[in-house]
Design a protein around this motif. Structure first.
Motif, PDB file in Angstrom:
ATOM      1  N   THR A 193      14.718  -3.955  -6.292  1.00 26.70           N
ATOM      2  CA  THR A 193      15.547  -5.142  -6.508  1.00 26.70           C
ATOM      3  C   THR A 193      14.561  -6.167  -7.544  1.00 26.70           C
ATOM      4  OG1 THR A 193      14.085  -6.195  -4.630  1.00 26.70           O
ATOM      5  CG2 THR A 193      16.048  -5.227  -4.105  1.00 26.70           C
ATOM      6  N   THR A 194      13.437  -5.823  -7.819  1.00 28.34           N
ATOM      7  CA  THR A 194      12.890  -6.871  -8.784  1.00 28.34           C
ATOM      8  C   THR A 194      12.492  -6.291 -10.168  1.00 28.34           C
ATOM      9  OG1 THR A 194      10.718  -5.963  -7.935  1.00 28.34           O
ATOM     10  CG2 THR A 194      11.739  -7.735  -6.824  1.00 28.34           C
ATOM     11  N   SER A 195      13.053  -5.149 -10.599  1.00 30.92           N
ATOM     12  CA  SER A 195      12.640  -4.514 -11.711  1.00 30.92           C
ATOM     13  C   SER A 195      13.860  -3.495 -12.386  1.00 30.92           C
ATOM     14  CB  SER A 195      11.342  -3.420 -11.895  1.00 30.92           C
ATOM     15  OG  SER A 195      11.985  -2.150 -11.180  1.00 30.92           O
ATOM     16  N   THR A 196      13.652  -3.394 -13.916  1.00 32.50           N
ATOM     17  CA  THR A 196      14.716  -2.645 -14.472  1.00 32.50           C
ATOM     18  C   THR A 196      14.451  -1.277 -14.303  1.00 32.50           C
ATOM     19  OG1 THR A 196      13.619  -3.122 -16.373  1.00 32.50           O
ATOM     20  CG2 THR A 196      15.568  -4.461 -15.849  1.00 32.50           C
ATOM     21  N   ILE A 197      13.313  -0.895 -13.375  1.00 35.58           N
ATOM     22  CA  ILE A 197      13.024   0.705 -13.572  1.00 35.58           C
ATOM     23  C   ILE A 197      13.985   1.404 -12.852  1.00 35.58           C
ATOM     24  CG2 ILE A 197      11.122   2.246 -12.649  1.00 35.58           C
ATOM     25  CD1 ILE A 197       9.037   0.152 -13.286  1.00 35.58           C
ATOM     26  N   ASP A 198      14.142   2.587 -13.276  1.00 41.20           N
ATOM     27  CA  ASP A 198      15.203   3.389 -12.657  1.00 41.20           C
ATOM     28  C   ASP A 198      14.403   4.238 -11.592  1.00 41.20           C
ATOM     29  OD1 ASP A 198      16.924   5.386 -11.643  1.00 41.20           O
ATOM     30  OD2 ASP A 198      17.153   6.525 -13.662  1.00 41.20           O
ATOM     31  N   VAL A 199      14.237   3.283 -10.444  1.00 34.80           N
ATOM     32  CA  VAL A 199      13.023   3.948  -9.361  1.00 34.80           C
ATOM     33  C   VAL A 199      13.392   5.417  -9.153  1.00 34.80           C
ATOM     34  CG1 VAL A 199      12.244   3.439  -7.126  1.00 34.80           C
ATOM     35  CG2 VAL A 199      12.889   1.670  -8.756  1.00 34.80           C
ATOM     36  N   ASP A 200      14.529   5.961  -8.796  1.00 35.92           N
ATOM     37  CA  ASP A 200      14.708   7.144  -8.185  1.00 35.92           C
ATOM     38  C   ASP A 200      14.308   8.243  -9.225  1.00 35.92           C
ATOM     39  OD1 ASP A 200      15.495   6.299  -5.648  1.00 35.92           O
ATOM     40  OD2 ASP A 200      17.620   6.039  -6.434  1.00 35.92           O
ATOM     41  N   ASN A 201      14.584   7.954 -10.571  1.00 36.27           N
ATOM     42  CA  ASN A 201      14.241   8.877 -11.486  1.00 36.27           C
ATOM     43  C   ASN A 201      12.984   8.786 -12.196  1.00 36.27           C
ATOM     44  OD1 ASN A 201      16.634  10.453 -11.111  1.00 36.27           O
ATOM     45  ND2 ASN A 201      17.763   8.768 -12.257  1.00 36.27           N
ATOM     46  N   THR A 202      12.043   8.193 -11.571  1.00 35.64           N
ATOM     47  CA  THR A 202      10.674   7.811 -12.147  1.00 35.64           C
ATOM     48  C   THR A 202       9.616   8.463 -11.122  1.00 35.64           C
ATOM     49  OG1 THR A 202      11.734   5.894 -12.852  1.00 35.64           O
ATOM     50  CG2 THR A 202       9.049   6.113 -12.898  1.00 35.64           C
ATOM     51  N   ALA A 203       8.684   8.953 -11.539  1.00 34.21           N
ATOM     52  CA  ALA A 203       7.401   9.626 -11.110  1.00 34.21           C
ATOM     53  C   ALA A 203       6.703   8.674 -10.534  1.00 34.21           C
ATOM     54  CB  ALA A 203       6.800  10.854 -11.987  1.00 34.21           C
TER      55      ALA A 203
ATOM     56  N   VAL B 119       0.595  -1.337   0.050  1.00 34.25           N
ATOM     57  CA  VAL B 119       0.011   0.220   0.003  1.00 34.25           C
ATOM     58  C   VAL B 119       0.826   1.215   0.035  1.00 34.25           C
ATOM     59  CG1 VAL B 119      -2.327  -0.881   0.964  1.00 34.25           C
ATOM     60  CG2 VAL B 119      -0.113  -0.337   2.543  1.00 34.25           C
ATOM     61  N   ASP B 120       2.103   1.099   0.651  1.00 40.64           N
ATOM     62  CA  ASP B 120       2.961   2.263   0.725  1.00 40.64           C
ATOM     63  C   ASP B 120       3.829   2.395  -0.444  1.00 40.64           C
ATOM     64  OD1 ASP B 120       4.075   4.210   2.600  1.00 40.64           O
ATOM     65  OD2 ASP B 120       5.908   3.039   2.277  1.00 40.64           O
ATOM     66  N   VAL B 121       3.839   3.686  -0.933  1.00 38.90           N
ATOM     67  CA  VAL B 121       4.755   3.815  -2.342  1.00 38.90           C
ATOM     68  C   VAL B 121       6.343   3.688  -1.946  1.00 38.90           C
ATOM     69  CG1 VAL B 121       5.128   5.710  -3.943  1.00 38.90           C
ATOM     70  CG2 VAL B 121       2.840   5.300  -3.380  1.00 38.90           C
ATOM     71  N   ALA B 122       6.585   3.968  -0.793  1.00 40.45           N
ATOM     72  CA  ALA B 122       7.951   4.074  -0.553  1.00 40.45           C
ATOM     73  C   ALA B 122       8.347   2.666  -0.546  1.00 40.45           C
ATOM     74  CB  ALA B 122       8.257   4.781   0.824  1.00 40.45           C
ATOM     75  N   LYS B 123       7.653   1.904   0.178  1.00 37.25           N
ATOM     76  CA  LYS B 123       7.820   0.315   0.201  1.00 37.25           C
ATOM     77  C   LYS B 123       7.691  -0.295  -1.308  1.00 37.25           C
ATOM     78  CE  LYS B 123       6.971  -0.556   5.163  1.00 37.25           C
ATOM     79  NZ  LYS B 123       5.938  -0.942   6.031  1.00 37.25           N
ATOM     80  N   TYR B 124       6.840   0.069  -1.861  1.00 36.02           N
ATOM     81  CA  TYR B 124       6.794  -0.415  -3.341  1.00 36.02           C
ATOM     82  C   TYR B 124       7.599  -0.017  -4.171  1.00 36.02           C
ATOM     83  CZ  TYR B 124       4.777  -0.852  -8.067  1.00 36.02           C
ATOM     84  OH  TYR B 124       4.639  -1.319  -9.345  1.00 36.02           O
ATOM     85  N   LYS B 125       8.445   1.240  -4.138  1.00 34.28           N
ATOM     86  CA  LYS B 125       9.660   1.406  -4.704  1.00 34.28           C
ATOM     87  C   LYS B 125      10.812   0.724  -4.253  1.00 34.28           C
ATOM     88  CE  LYS B 125       9.905   6.376  -5.395  1.00 34.28           C
ATOM     89  NZ  LYS B 125       9.627   7.636  -4.669  1.00 34.28           N
ATOM     90  N   GLU B 126      10.994   0.646  -2.842  1.00 33.66           N
ATOM     91  CA  GLU B 126      12.093  -0.614  -2.572  1.00 33.66           C
ATOM     92  C   GLU B 126      11.814  -1.977  -3.251  1.00 33.66           C
ATOM     93  OE1 GLU B 126      14.856  -0.060  -0.841  1.00 33.66           O
ATOM     94  OE2 GLU B 126      14.060   1.675  -0.890  1.00 33.66           O
ATOM     95  N   PHE B 127      10.675  -2.338  -3.376  1.00 34.17           N
ATOM     96  CA  PHE B 127      10.488  -3.533  -4.072  1.00 34.17           C
ATOM     97  C   PHE B 127      10.839  -3.411  -5.519  1.00 34.17           C
ATOM     98  CE2 PHE B 127       7.089  -5.415  -6.772  1.00 34.17           C
ATOM     99  CZ  PHE B 127       7.560  -6.952  -6.739  1.00 34.17           C
ATOM    100  N   LEU B 128      10.583  -2.515  -6.115  1.00 34.14           N
ATOM    101  CA  LEU B 128      10.938  -2.319  -7.495  1.00 34.14           C
ATOM    102  C   LEU B 128      12.463  -2.312  -7.552  1.00 34.14           C
ATOM    103  CD1 LEU B 128       8.272   0.130  -9.061  1.00 34.14           C
ATOM    104  CD2 LEU B 128       8.305  -2.392  -9.236  1.00 34.14           C
TER     105      LEU B 128
END
Lengths: 368, 266
Positions: free
Chosen positions: A148-158, A137-146
């Motif tokens: 390690t599990t995705s190729t998304i550049d999490v810190d530079n994505t809205a 539910v939490d976006v910050a935790k979702y970003k942490e999940f991404l």
């Protein structure tokens, strides 16, 4: 009771888990979902409730749900709820949901849960996401999940900030993961396969604290359109893939000689003290029964050793085994995606490599 | 009596999967098949037709090329077909899809002795949700995971699969049953069937044809109206941390077993 409106999202609060029982015993998927639901409820700062439908389910079993995180247990008791019927369970559950209005409702994707979930979602007028492999539910935790599990550049994505339930599952034929939301309707419903979520350790204090509320059930025999004539358990013992320490799985690579392929995989499994698993292709071809299937629509396993023989490694298969401690893959195609998640890979013919591997393991074990 | 069978055309993922640059499946480059569980539903309906002479109507929602699949089902022996197709329906999730199909079935008409048959799940989405959701929208009792179906008059007995056994269930028509592919062995198209299939009626239900159906709420169909939406989609990273062993002979195997032994894994 006020008119139920699934669009009135602000009126919904709390996380619920459907705790399926069969023959009066709570199924282990319920503990897995409660453990996961606890995290979501903590992030939202709301109550976690377990919902049990049944007949004369033991008080101890109901209280035990608190040991896995439930603050409260709603128990609906009726002789008509002893065994699962679509109509009976849907009516009682939807009545309760319309009354109490939870914002999240999780259901185990068992053969019965996959019958109940869609029927309830259609009645409540809300969305349902099947076979989720991750929830946030939490976006910050979702970003942490991404991270390690995705190729998304999490810190530079809205990312849109919200506390909607983010339900992740493999999608589009298995080459992509998709995170699904249900922003305009409540409850947000999701099914999760057994074995996907980890059960947290049992907490005595939680069990003692939990409140069991018996719900008045309004259900008549005439509400149920399907009659149960008989329930039969298979004589054959089911394979315990989820609890297995070692899993040896076969894939389409055995198609040249399925009988021989299965026999040599079983030999290897025996040598390692493990059980036989397979990819979906093997079940589809009728070479093994569905209880052997590893993957998103099969079982999710976390063994110490996972051996993949002749399995190409579609994302749905990986979803069910990639968290294994040590993954050994044998495939004649060097480009097979299974090698991407393998700890050790051998490019070669499984019909030649497997028997050699079995012999080598037997030799090492014999020398101990 | 009639059987209304819901079928879906799906990409054949058993062969090579074509992938676009963004990681999504390139459906245009992949062969299509009739979903396996749905074919079992068609065969169940045709067997019932063989026994009782009932009418078999096949229904599919999809893009215009799905007509080819429906013609094949007519060649197998179905009597008529309905293709639900329209831009407005595109991008529907399972809730929206089942609402549209339920509307189409309502338009076809469900009589007291009718049976609606679906496959348990489609191999491209694997949700198993559309069948039960259609049943709810049509207010029909449902039985999912059917591995045996016996019809006597208006009473239907179904063997419903559980993980570790089965349930025998009895339900009266009209009802909806979702079938697993183990139910039967679908027949092939017959030569006369192939000649006849182009003479058999195939109706197209587009948005105009369905928008006034009471079961369809135009606000909750298609990509925009679907209750569930994609928040993010992503590709998993290539792990690549693993070790590829040289060769595939006894030395290779011994090397591997040596490593496993060293790590106390065996």
């Amino acid at each position: 009771m006020a008119e139920f409106n699934s669009k009135d999202t602000a009126a919904f609060k709390g996380v619920w888990v459907f705790c399926e029982q069969r023959e009066g015993v709570i199924m282990s998927i319920s503990y897995q979902l409660l453990s996961e639901g606890r995290k979501l409820a903590n992030d939202l700062g709301v109550e976690l409730c377990g919902v049990v439908l049944g007949s004369q389910v033991k008080e101890d079993y109901l209280k035990a749900l608190g040991g896995y995180g439930a603050d409260k247990v709603y128990y609906c008791d009726s002789p008509l709820l002893k065994d699962y019927t679509t109509d009976g369970y849907t009516k009682v559950l939807c009545d309760l949901i319309e009354d109490k209005k939870p914002e999240i409702f999780l259901i185990g994707a068992t053969n019965l849960g996959r019958d109940l979930g869609p029927r309830c979602a259609a009645r409540l007028h809300t969305g349902l996401t099947a076979d989720c492999t991750h929830l946030d539910v939490d976006v910050a935790k979702y970003k942490e999940f991404l991270k390690t599990t995705s190729t998304i550049d999490v810190d530079n994505t809205a990312f849109e900030e919200n506390t909607n339930l983010k339900m992740t599952r493999p999608a589009f034929g298995g080459h992509l993961m998709a995170t699904i939301i249900c922003p305009r309707f409540r409850p947000q419903m999701s099914t999760v396969r057994p074995g996907v979520m980890q059960t947290q350790p049992y907490d005595e204090a939680g069990a003692a604290k939990t409140v069991v509320e018996k719900v008045a059930v309004k259900l008549d025999k005439s509400d149920i359109g399907v009659e149960i004539l008989e329930i039969k358990k298979a004589a054959k013992k089911m394979v315990d893939l989820i609890g297995a320490d070692v899993v040896v799985s076969v894939g389409r690579g055995i198609s040249k000689d399925p009988e021989k392929g299965l026999a040599m995989a079983q030999d290897l499994a025996n040598a390692l003290g493990g059980v036989l698993g397979c990819s979906r292709a093997v079940v589809d071809a009728g070479w093994l029964e569905a209880d052997h299937q590893v993957g998103q629509t099969g079982k999710t396993v976390h063994p110490r050793i996972y051996v993949a023989l002749g399995i190409s490694g579609a994302i749905q298969h990986k979803a069910g085994m990639q968290d294994s401690e040590c993954i050994i893959a044998v495939n004649k195609n060097a480009d097979a995606p299974i090698f991407e998640c393998a700890s050790y890979g051998i490019v070669g013919d499984i019909f030649k490599v497997t028997p050699m591997l079995t012999e080598a393991i037997k030799a090492v074990k014999a020398s101990k | 009596m009639k059987c209304i069978v819901c079928v879906k055309q799906v990409p054949d993922t058993s062969g090579v999967v074509a992938v676009k640059e963004d990681g999504t499946m390139d459906r245009s480059k992949m062969p299509t098949i009739t979903n396996h569980d749905d074919l079992a539903a068609v065969e169940a309906a045709l067997e019932l037709k063989d026994a009782t002479g009932c009418e078999v109507v096949v229904v599919s929602m999809g893009p215009p090329p799905a007509e080819g699949m429906l013609r094949e089902l007519l060649a197998m022996g179905a009597d008529r077909a309905v293709l639900i197709s329209g831009r407005e329906f595109g991008g529907s999730d399972t809730y929206a899809t089942s609402q549209i199909i339920a509307g189409a079935i309502h338009k076809i008409g469900v009589e007291p002795d009718d049976i609606v048959l679906c496959g348990r799940q489609a191999i491209d989405g694997d949700t198993a949700q559309v069948g039960p959701q259609i049943a709810e929208k049509l207010h029909l009792p449902q039985v999912s995971y059917a591995a045996e179906i016996k019809v006597e008059g208006n009473s239907v007995t179904v063997k419903r699969l559980l993980e570790d056994g089965y349930m025998m269930l009895k339900v009266n028509t009209p009802c909806l049953i979702t079938c697993v592919k183990e139910l039967n062995q679908p027949r092939y198209m017959s030569v006369p069937g192939i000649f006849e299939c182009y003479q058999k009626p195939l109706e197209i239900f587009d948005y105009e044809a369905l928008k006034d159906e009471p079961l369809i709420d135009p606000d909750t169909i298609g990509l925009k109206g679907s209750p569930t939406n994609v928040y993010k989609s992503f590709s998993p990273p290539v792990k690549g941390a693993g070790m590829m062993l040289e060769g595939a002979d006894k030395a290779t195997v011994d090397q591997l077993v040596g490593i496993l032994d060293g790590k106390h894994l065996i």
